[in-house]
Design a protein around this motif. Sequence first.
Motif, short mmCIF file in Angstrom:
data_model
loop_
_atom_site.label_atom_id
_atom_site.label_comp_id
_atom_site.label_asym_id
_atom_site.label_seq_id
_atom_site.Cartn_x
_atom_site.Cartn_y
_atom_site.Cartn_z
N THR A 10 0.72 -1.35 -0.26
CA THR A 10 -0.01 0.14 0.18
C THR A 10 1.28 1.20 0.38
O THR A 10 0.26 2.30 -0.79
CB THR A 10 -0.90 0.15 1.11
OG1 THR A 10 -1.65 -1.19 1.14
CG2 THR A 10 -1.89 1.20 1.41
N LEU A 11 1.90 1.21 0.66
CA LEU A 11 2.68 2.62 1.04
C LEU A 11 3.49 2.40 -0.68
O LEU A 11 3.25 4.18 -1.21
CB LEU A 11 3.66 2.44 1.80
CG LEU A 11 3.14 2.15 3.60
CD1 LEU A 11 4.34 2.49 4.73
CD2 LEU A 11 2.70 3.59 3.35
N LEU A 12 3.62 1.73 -1.19
CA LEU A 12 4.86 1.71 -1.99
C LEU A 12 3.85 2.35 -3.50
O LEU A 12 3.80 3.57 -4.70
CB LEU A 12 5.24 0.27 -2.99
CG LEU A 12 6.25 -0.33 -2.77
CD1 LEU A 12 6.36 -1.48 -2.21
CD2 LEU A 12 7.06 0.78 -3.01
N VAL A 13 2.32 2.01 -3.33
CA VAL A 13 1.23 1.81 -4.44
C VAL A 13 1.14 3.55 -4.10
O VAL A 13 1.08 4.35 -4.51
CB VAL A 13 -0.41 1.59 -4.45
CG1 VAL A 13 -1.58 2.13 -5.35
CG2 VAL A 13 0.30 0.23 -4.73
N LEU A 14 0.59 4.28 -2.67
CA LEU A 14 0.76 5.67 -2.49
C LEU A 14 1.72 6.51 -2.96
O LEU A 14 1.67 7.52 -3.63
CB LEU A 14 -0.11 6.02 -1.10
CG LEU A 14 -0.55 5.21 -0.84
CD1 LEU A 14 -1.41 5.28 0.70
CD2 LEU A 14 -1.99 6.07 -1.58
N VAL A 15 3.29 6.25 -2.42
CA VAL A 15 4.00 6.79 -2.69
C VAL A 15 4.26 6.68 -4.79
O VAL A 15 4.47 7.77 -4.71
CB VAL A 15 6.03 6.05 -1.84
CG1 VAL A 15 6.50 7.09 -3.30
CG2 VAL A 15 5.24 6.28 -0.85
N GLY A 16 4.32 5.81 -5.34
CA GLY A 16 4.10 5.66 -6.41
C GLY A 16 3.09 6.94 -7.21
O GLY A 16 3.68 7.30 -7.65
N LEU A 17 2.48 7.08 -6.73
CA LEU A 17 0.96 8.07 -7.17
C LEU A 17 0.92 9.47 -7.06
O LEU A 17 1.11 10.11 -7.97
CB LEU A 17 -0.86 6.93 -6.78
CG LEU A 17 -0.70 6.36 -6.77
CD1 LEU A 17 -2.28 5.82 -6.64
CD2 LEU A 17 -1.14 6.27 -8.79
N VAL A 18 1.99 9.64 -5.71
CA VAL A 18 2.59 10.74 -5.59
C VAL A 18 3.73 11.57 -6.57
O VAL A 18 4.08 12.11 -6.59
CB VAL A 18 3.14 10.79 -4.46
CG1 VAL A 18 3.93 11.88 -3.11
CG2 VAL A 18 1.76 10.79 -3.28
N ALA A 46 5.47 5.12 -11.17
CA ALA A 46 4.84 4.27 -12.04
C ALA A 46 5.14 2.77 -11.50
O ALA A 46 4.80 2.16 -11.43
CB ALA A 46 4.31 4.25 -13.74
N LEU A 47 6.48 2.67 -11.89
CA LEU A 47 7.58 1.58 -11.29
C LEU A 47 7.07 1.06 -9.91
O LEU A 47 6.54 -0.28 -9.24
CB LEU A 47 8.53 1.56 -11.21
CG LEU A 47 9.85 0.63 -11.50
CD1 LEU A 47 9.25 -0.52 -12.49
CD2 LEU A 47 10.87 0.80 -10.96
N ALA A 48 6.91 1.71 -9.51
CA ALA A 48 6.62 1.77 -7.55
C ALA A 48 5.60 1.48 -7.95
O ALA A 48 5.32 0.07 -6.46
CB ALA A 48 7.60 3.44 -7.01
N ALA A 49 4.30 1.99 -8.24
CA ALA A 49 3.11 1.53 -7.44
C ALA A 49 3.07 0.25 -8.28
O ALA A 49 2.43 -0.49 -7.76
CB ALA A 49 1.90 2.72 -8.93
N ALA A 50 3.38 -0.39 -9.74
CA ALA A 50 3.30 -1.89 -9.83
C ALA A 50 4.21 -2.52 -9.35
O ALA A 50 3.95 -4.05 -8.65
CB ALA A 50 3.59 -1.57 -11.62
N ALA A 51 5.18 -2.21 -8.44
CA ALA A 51 6.00 -2.84 -7.15
C ALA A 51 4.49 -3.70 -5.64
O ALA A 51 4.53 -4.09 -5.39
CB ALA A 51 7.19 -2.13 -7.02
N GLY A 52 4.09 -2.18 -5.69
CA GLY A 52 2.69 -2.41 -4.98
C GLY A 52 1.84 -3.22 -5.17
O GLY A 52 1.70 -3.78 -4.51
N ALA A 53 1.92 -3.20 -6.21
CA ALA A 53 0.25 -3.64 -6.86
C ALA A 53 1.29 -5.61 -6.76
O ALA A 53 -0.06 -6.67 -6.25
CB ALA A 53 -0.02 -3.35 -8.24
#
Length: 64
Positions: A10-18, A46-53
Amino acid sequence: MVKAAYVLGTLLVLVGLVWIGQGSGYFPYPAESFMIDQTPWIYWGALAAAAGAVVIAQARRRSR
């Protein structure tokens, strides 16, 4: 362990979106940030959000 993976994902997705928002200029906060309107941060976000997913998907798979 599964809860930690959910939190991390969840943190990775949120940081990626920011990062995507700052890199594209839609989230210019703080105003003096070096990330605003810088295209590479869109890709890193996008890479961080994808990794979070992926982390969340693996956590869901392990919880079954």
